[in-house]
Design a protein around this motif. Structure first.
Motif, mmCIF file in Angstrom:
data_model
loop_
_atom_site.group_PDB
_atom_site.id
_atom_site.type_symbol
_atom_site.label_atom_id
_atom_site.label_comp_id
_atom_site.label_asym_id
_atom_site.label_seq_id
_atom_site.Cartn_x
_atom_site.Cartn_y
_atom_site.Cartn_z
ATOM 1 N N ARG A 54 0.794 -1.064 0.018
ATOM 2 C CA ARG A 54 -0.047 -0.081 -0.143
ATOM 3 C C ARG A 54 0.677 1.414 0.032
ATOM 4 N N GLU A 55 2.112 1.122 -0.065
ATOM 5 C CA GLU A 55 3.222 2.040 -0.035
ATOM 6 C C GLU A 55 3.033 3.065 1.267
ATOM 7 N N GLN A 56 2.540 2.376 2.219
ATOM 8 C CA GLN A 56 2.751 3.124 3.632
ATOM 9 C C GLN A 56 3.942 2.893 4.179
ATOM 10 N N SER A 57 4.459 3.981 4.728
ATOM 11 C CA SER A 57 5.608 3.743 5.666
ATOM 12 C C SER A 57 5.559 2.672 6.605
ATOM 13 N N LEU A 58 6.865 1.996 6.725
ATOM 14 C CA LEU A 58 7.323 1.139 7.743
ATOM 15 C C LEU A 58 8.546 1.403 8.275
ATOM 16 N N SER A 59 8.539 1.987 9.569
ATOM 17 C CA SER A 59 9.773 2.359 10.215
ATOM 18 C C SER A 59 10.805 1.104 10.487
ATOM 19 N N PHE A 60 12.105 1.552 10.550
ATOM 20 C CA PHE A 60 12.889 0.579 11.142
ATOM 21 C C PHE A 60 12.767 0.232 12.403
ATOM 22 N N LEU A 61 12.325 0.997 13.450
ATOM 23 C CA LEU A 61 11.762 0.880 14.669
ATOM 24 C C LEU A 61 10.830 -0.419 14.434
ATOM 25 N N GLU A 62 9.627 -0.302 13.867
ATOM 26 C CA GLU A 62 8.544 -1.188 13.776
ATOM 27 C C GLU A 62 9.206 -2.529 13.050
ATOM 28 N N PHE A 63 9.874 -2.289 12.238
ATOM 29 C CA PHE A 63 10.476 -3.630 11.531
ATOM 30 C C PHE A 63 11.401 -4.677 12.718
ATOM 31 N N ASN A 64 11.851 -3.772 13.538
ATOM 32 C CA ASN A 64 12.178 -4.795 14.479
ATOM 33 C C ASN A 64 11.540 -5.476 15.596
ATOM 34 N N TYR A 65 10.195 -5.359 15.378
ATOM 35 C CA TYR A 65 9.114 -5.643 16.505
ATOM 36 C C TYR A 65 8.995 -7.106 16.479
ATOM 37 N N MET A 66 9.229 -7.864 15.307
ATOM 38 C CA MET A 66 8.948 -9.239 14.966
ATOM 39 C C MET A 66 10.120 -10.018 15.479
ATOM 40 N N ILE A 67 11.255 -9.122 15.578
ATOM 41 C CA ILE A 67 12.671 -9.888 16.216
ATOM 42 C C ILE A 67 12.497 -9.921 17.521
ATOM 43 N N LEU A 68 12.229 -8.832 18.178
ATOM 44 C CA LEU A 68 11.998 -8.785 19.693
ATOM 45 C C LEU A 68 10.823 -9.799 20.100
ATOM 46 N N GLN A 69 9.729 -9.854 19.471
ATOM 47 C CA GLN A 69 8.761 -10.713 19.859
ATOM 48 C C GLN A 69 9.347 -12.373 19.728
ATOM 49 N N ALA A 70 10.017 -12.632 18.724
ATOM 50 C CA ALA A 70 10.759 -14.015 18.711
ATOM 51 C C ALA A 70 11.618 -14.199 19.729
ATOM 52 N N TYR A 71 12.339 -13.161 20.244
ATOM 53 C CA TYR A 71 13.270 -13.389 21.248
ATOM 54 C C TYR A 71 12.477 -13.635 22.530
ATOM 55 N N ASP A 72 11.487 -12.981 22.596
ATOM 56 C CA ASP A 72 10.486 -13.396 23.861
ATOM 57 C C ASP A 72 10.424 -14.859 24.120
ATOM 58 N N PHE A 73 10.059 -15.561 23.034
ATOM 59 C CA PHE A 73 9.753 -16.808 23.097
ATOM 60 C C PHE A 73 11.202 -17.682 23.479
ATOM 61 N N LEU A 74 12.202 -17.468 22.973
ATOM 62 C CA LEU A 74 13.576 -18.038 23.478
ATOM 63 C C LEU A 74 13.850 -17.566 24.926
ATOM 64 N N GLU A 75 13.668 -16.264 25.181
ATOM 65 C CA GLU A 75 14.036 -16.241 26.834
ATOM 66 C C GLU A 75 13.076 -16.741 27.595
ATOM 67 N N LEU A 76 11.657 -16.956 27.207
ATOM 68 C CA LEU A 76 10.817 -17.660 28.083
ATOM 69 C C LEU A 76 11.104 -19.281 28.067
ATOM 70 N N HIS A 77 11.670 -19.678 26.775
ATOM 71 C CA HIS A 77 12.012 -21.019 26.967
ATOM 72 C C HIS A 77 13.118 -21.375 28.203
ATOM 73 N N ARG A 78 14.121 -20.319 27.869
ATOM 74 C CA ARG A 78 15.256 -20.308 28.723
ATOM 75 C C ARG A 78 15.112 -20.277 30.334
ATOM 76 N N ARG A 79 14.234 -19.471 30.659
ATOM 77 C CA ARG A 79 13.837 -19.319 31.935
ATOM 78 C C ARG A 79 12.795 -19.904 32.546
ATOM 79 N N TYR A 80 11.581 -20.371 31.676
ATOM 80 C CA TYR A 80 10.504 -21.050 32.433
ATOM 81 C C TYR A 80 10.315 -22.395 31.602
#
Length: 278
Positions: A166-192
């Motif tokens: 749709r040619e709508q802007s996607l900032s680099f900040l937002e683009f990082n969201y999916m990496i951080l959410q993925a990292y949440d799963f890894l961290e929850l697996h390690r911790r709990y």
């Protein structure tokens, strides 16, 4: 779906029409048969209350606990600082730490009627991803985690692709969201020992990323076995639009934000699967 589950949890999920997608029905079903499966759903703190669409995910956690699993409620104190761009036309407004903490305090109230918190093996627990995301070293994170992600693949996910088409802007900040959410799963697996991430069907791409990352990393660490992703159908309006916090006439779960007496004021007709019940 012709699969006939052996575990109580998967049977309930399928019979009540919760399930949209699963990374591996049979293997996840077998994991529930073998023992307690710690499982999480993440909730970003973009408002002081969750909305009625989130009740589907809360009921999934409730049934998980009733069937012998361990619910993990993940509050997105860290990821809220970025904002999930999935299927949005524009960037979310950035919130201060104080606003996020205030929103988390309000959201917590929605869970106590449905899941029991405590220290037992199947008691629910609530954690905040700010505990690990706020402490990340950027260079080390890029080296250790970023190398597992393909930008080509990330651009192919519908939640991102639709925004770019749709040619709508996607900032680099937002683009990082999916990496951080993925990292949440890894961290929850390690911790709990978390083995399952659940969420709405609009989170499928993010959840698959988390499953893939955790499989790659734990394969090298030998800290655990298989992990899984499971999504539910979304609650939508009569014209098929997702019911969310930013939707006109949003139905909040906290009574002080949306009184049950005024529930008809939005004029919306809702459509949802057969999730309700004790």
């Amino acid at each position: 779906m012709t699969y006939h589950p052996k575990s109580d949890f998967m049977r309930v999920m399928l019979e009540r029409g919760f399930v949209a997608d699963c990374t591996d029905y049979q293997a996840l079903d077998e994991a529930f048969v073998k023992g307690v499966v710690p499982s999480y759903i993440g909730f970003d703190a973009t408002a002081k209350s969750l909305h009625v669409g989130s009740l589907i995910q809360i009921m999934m956690l409730r049934w998980l606990q009733k069937c012998g699993g361990k619910p993990i409620v993940l509050m997105g104190g860290g990821t809220t600082k970025i904002g999930d761009p999935s299927f949005r036309a524009e960037e979310r407004p950035l919130l201060t730490d104080a606003q996020i903490d205030d929103n988390i305090a309000g959201i917590k109230r929605a869970f106590s009627p449905y899941v029991a918190f405590g220290d037992g093996p199947t008691d629910a627990m609530m954690v905040n991803n700010a505990e690990w995301l706020d402490q990340l070293n950027y260079i080390a994170f890029l080296r250790d985690i970023g190398r597992h992600f393909s930008v080509n693949r990330m651009l192919s996910f519908e939640s991102v692709k639709s925004r770019l088409d749709r040619e709508q802007s996607l900032s680099f900040l937002e683009f990082n969201y999916m990496i951080l959410q993925a990292y949440d799963f890894l961290e929850l697996h390690r911790r709990y020992g978390c083995l399952l991430q659940m969420g709405g069907s609009d989170q499928w791409g993010n959840i698959v990323n988390g499953v893939d990352l955790t499989r790659r990393v734990i394969g090298g660490e030998e800290t655990g076995g298989e992990v899984f992703g499971l999504t539910s159908h979304l609650l939508t309006t009569s014209d098929g639009r997702k019911m969310g916090k930013s939707a006109s006439g949003a139905v909040w779960l906290n009574g002080d934000m949306f009184s049950p007496m005024s529930s008809g004021s939005s004029g919306a007709t809702l459509r949802m699967p057969m999730w309700a019940g004790s």
